[in-house]
Scaffold this active site. Structure first.
Site, PDB file in Angstrom:
ATOM      1  N   GLU A 259     -20.510  38.503  54.733  1.00  0.00           N
ATOM      2  CA  GLU A 259     -21.450  38.082  53.682  1.00  0.00           C
ATOM      3  C   GLU A 259     -22.473  39.203  53.582  1.00  0.00           C
ATOM      4  O   GLU A 259     -23.402  39.301  54.377  1.00  0.00           O
ATOM      5  CB  GLU A 259     -22.092  36.749  54.061  1.00  0.00           C
ATOM      6  CG  GLU A 259     -22.671  36.021  52.861  1.00  0.00           C
ATOM      7  CD  GLU A 259     -24.175  36.026  52.842  1.00  0.00           C
ATOM      8  OE1 GLU A 259     -24.737  36.766  52.009  1.00  0.00           O
ATOM      9  OE2 GLU A 259     -24.784  35.314  53.659  1.00  0.00           O
ATOM     10  N   CYS A 293     -30.319  37.108  50.152  1.00  0.00           N
ATOM     11  CA  CYS A 293     -29.104  37.745  49.614  1.00  0.00           C
ATOM     12  C   CYS A 293     -28.896  37.282  48.191  1.00  0.00           C
ATOM     13  O   CYS A 293     -28.284  37.975  47.389  1.00  0.00           O
ATOM     14  CB  CYS A 293     -27.881  37.340  50.412  1.00  0.00           C
ATOM     15  SG  CYS A 293     -27.963  37.890  52.078  1.00  0.00           S
TER      16      CYS A 293
HETATM   17  C1  UN1 Z   1     -28.843  34.552  52.471  1.00  0.00           C
HETATM   18  O1  UN1 Z   1     -29.756  35.002  51.777  1.00  0.00           O
HETATM   19  O2  UN1 Z   1     -28.238  35.269  53.306  1.00  0.00           O
HETATM   20  O3  UN1 Z   1     -28.509  30.122  48.622  1.00  0.00           O
HETATM   21  C2  UN1 Z   1     -28.459  33.134  52.467  1.00  0.00           C
HETATM   22  C3  UN1 Z   1     -29.524  30.444  49.242  1.00  0.00           C
HETATM   23  C4  UN1 Z   1     -29.651  29.981  50.674  1.00  0.00           C
HETATM   24  C5  UN1 Z   1     -28.894  30.874  51.587  1.00  0.00           C
HETATM   25  C6  UN1 Z   1     -29.118  32.336  51.387  1.00  0.00           C
HETATM   26  N1  UN1 Z   1     -29.149  28.641  50.770  1.00  0.00           N
HETATM   27  O4  UN1 Z   1     -30.421  31.109  48.749  1.00  0.00           O
END
Ligand code: UN1
Length: 501
Positions: A259, A293
């Site tokens: 990821e 992310c």
């Molecule tokens: C991440 O930023 O690695 O969808 C995960 C989202 C969160 C998870 C993000 N539930 O923004």
């Protein structure tokens, strides 16, 4: 800006850890808080040898754990979920202290852990294999899902606990054991979670070795990646990190679940409900100081509404309070460190040299820590800087005229994690979700790009790495599939009608 005294922050961490049952550590790695940029505590850093020891212990534990019935393994995860609920505010405190998230988002992150535990407990009775019709009389054809082995979890600073829990809760019910290497930026939060999981294991008389914590930097990660007893490496982080991890794991025929970065875009069409769009955009772009992310980084707006939308986002940005993430009313906490601040500044400079105009934001707030005002930048076109992920709150805006061009612009970047469209036109919405629409792992309508629920599979395509974690059938990545053919007849017919002898 009124920031707390560093010693008060260290004391908060101390009491939160103590309430979780963890010792106040000491060692040669410094745990810091981005709130003031100061030290909270030191703790022990592991060596590559320690990692190999932890993997061996997890591998040993796997020998028994894989034969414990999945619903009994689920009971451990149920107990973990209970402890996480009980210590929700303690864990959220630590997340705020180490990652700088505002309290509400820190609590939300802990809630993700509680939610995935519930999901995993249910899953522990639903690790279904299929039965298929055999082409041969007196035969049964079916598949069985078995635990895969030791799972190495490498997690990032920005979701210091949720991503660990997605992997660990699912891996444990699947019968795997886990070695966790958290970001070296958030080790105390990891220590708290590890302690709670060890408590859950003890409460359920389960072997403590099923979960191991290793703390350190790249060498610790590399030892995990290269250890042949680690069957699956689940790594969250930068594309650069993924490019190192994937070939090394593949070279030993291990599995990896990646990821990696996102460079998430949203298309806003003329029919969009702009009130709703502005709220969704501001949360996704400025929330978590742009350090998810899934943070929104690119806005692709129809030219007829671009001026109005930019003005409204800019007005909303002016209302955002930047500061101590523990304070009520603050919506934007600090960036994680100086390097993040520098990266943001050089991205803004690059944007300006390609003709971009900073509409608002980008400047430092206060002189302690790395606090910035979220930046909104209008770009004449989607130039090079918009093709890279800068882990900071910068929202670039480009315009389109034809809907097909909006989709093409949206998909023109190397990353493919999350995406959204704001529209009230059903044709546009459906097209965005169709095979020739968004090329991302997550595609949303009338909500922003961030803040996914745990029930869906989480991950993305292209440079994002292709892995899926969390809900839906992501559990399959944590298991190996065996295909079984059982002959209950007294004949031995061969498949495909082959005659032999
Ligand atoms: C991440 O930023 O690695 O969808 C995960 C989202 C969160 C998870 C993000 N539930 O923004």
């Amino acid at each position: 800006m009124n920031l707390p005294d560093p010693s008060a922050l260290a004391e908060r961490a101390h009491s939160a850890l103590a309430r979780c049952g963890a010792e106040w550590p000491t060692g040669n790695l410094t745990a810091r808080t981005p709130i003031t940029g100061t030290e909270i505590r030191t703790l022990e850093q592991h060596s590559a040898d320690d990692v190999n020891g932890a993997v061996a212990a997890a591998h040993d534990a796997f020998g028994d754990w894989r034969t414990v019935p999945a619903p009994i393994r689920g009971a451990v995860v149920r107990q973990l979920g209970r402890l996480l609920s009980e210590h929700k505010t303690d864990l959220a405190e630590l997340v705020t202290l180490e990652a700088g998230k505002i309290s509400s988002e820190a609590l939300g992150e802990v809630q993700e852990m509680i939610d995935i535990c519930e999901f995993a407990v249910g899953l522990s009775r639903q690790l279904y294999g299929r039965t298929m019709p055999s082409e041969r009389p007196g035969h049964r054809l079916m598949e069985t899902w078995h635990p895969i082995g030791v799972v190495g979890v490498i997690s990032a600073f920005n979701f210091p606990v949720a991503v660990w829990s997605w992997n660990t809760a699912i891996a444990l019910v699947c019968g795997d054991t886990v070695v966790w290497k958290p970001s070296e930026t958030t080790p105390l939060t990891a220590l708290a979670c590890h302690t709670l999981l060890r408590r859950a294991l003890a409460d359920c008389d389960a072997p403590r070795g099923v979960h191991q914590l290793v703390i350190g930097g790249r060498d610790v990660g590399a030892a995990l990646v290269d250890n042949p007893q680690v069957a699956l490496v689940s790594a969250t982080g930068s594309v650069r990190m993924g490019r190192e991890v994937a070939p090394r794991v593949a070279a030993r025929f291990g599995r990896s679940l990646l990821e990696l970065g996102g460079n998430n875009g949203a298309v806003v069409t003329p029919s969009a409900d702009l009130d709703l769009a502005v709220r969704g955009i501001v949360f996704s772009a400025a929330g978590t100081a742009g350090q998810r992310c899934t943070s929104l980084r690119r806005l692709i707006v129809h030219e007829s509404i671009a001026d109005e939308l930019v003005a409204r986002i800019s007005a909303a940005y002016a209302q955002l309070q930047v500061g101590n993430p523990f304070d009520d009313g603050v919506l934007v906490g600090p960036l994680i460190n100086d390097a993040a601040f520098e990266a943001m500044q050089s991205a803004l400079t690059a944007a300006q040299s390609s003709g971009g105009t900073v509409v608002c934001g980008g400047e430092r707030v206060g002189d302690t820590g790395c606090y910035v005002r979220p930046a909104l930048v209008r770009m004449p076109k989607q130039s090079e800087i918009m093709h890279t992920e800068t882990f900071a709150p910068i929202l670039y805006v480009v315009t389109y005229n034809e809907f097909d061009d909006a989709i093409a612009l949206h998909n023109a970047v190397p990353q493919g994690l999350s995406s959204s469209i704001f529209t009230l036109d059903q044709r546009e919405a459906e097209r965005f979700l169709a095979a020739d629409g968004s090329d991302c792992g997550i595609a949303n309508v009338n909500i922003g790009t961030s803040g996914a629920e745990i029930g869906g599979a989480f991950g993305g395509e292209k440079d994002t790495g292709g892995g899926r974690e969390s809900g839906s059938d992501a559990w399959k990545a944590y298991m190996r599939r065996a295909t079984n053919t059982i002959n209950y007849s007294d004949q031995l017919p061969l498949a495909q009608g082959v005659e032999f002898g």
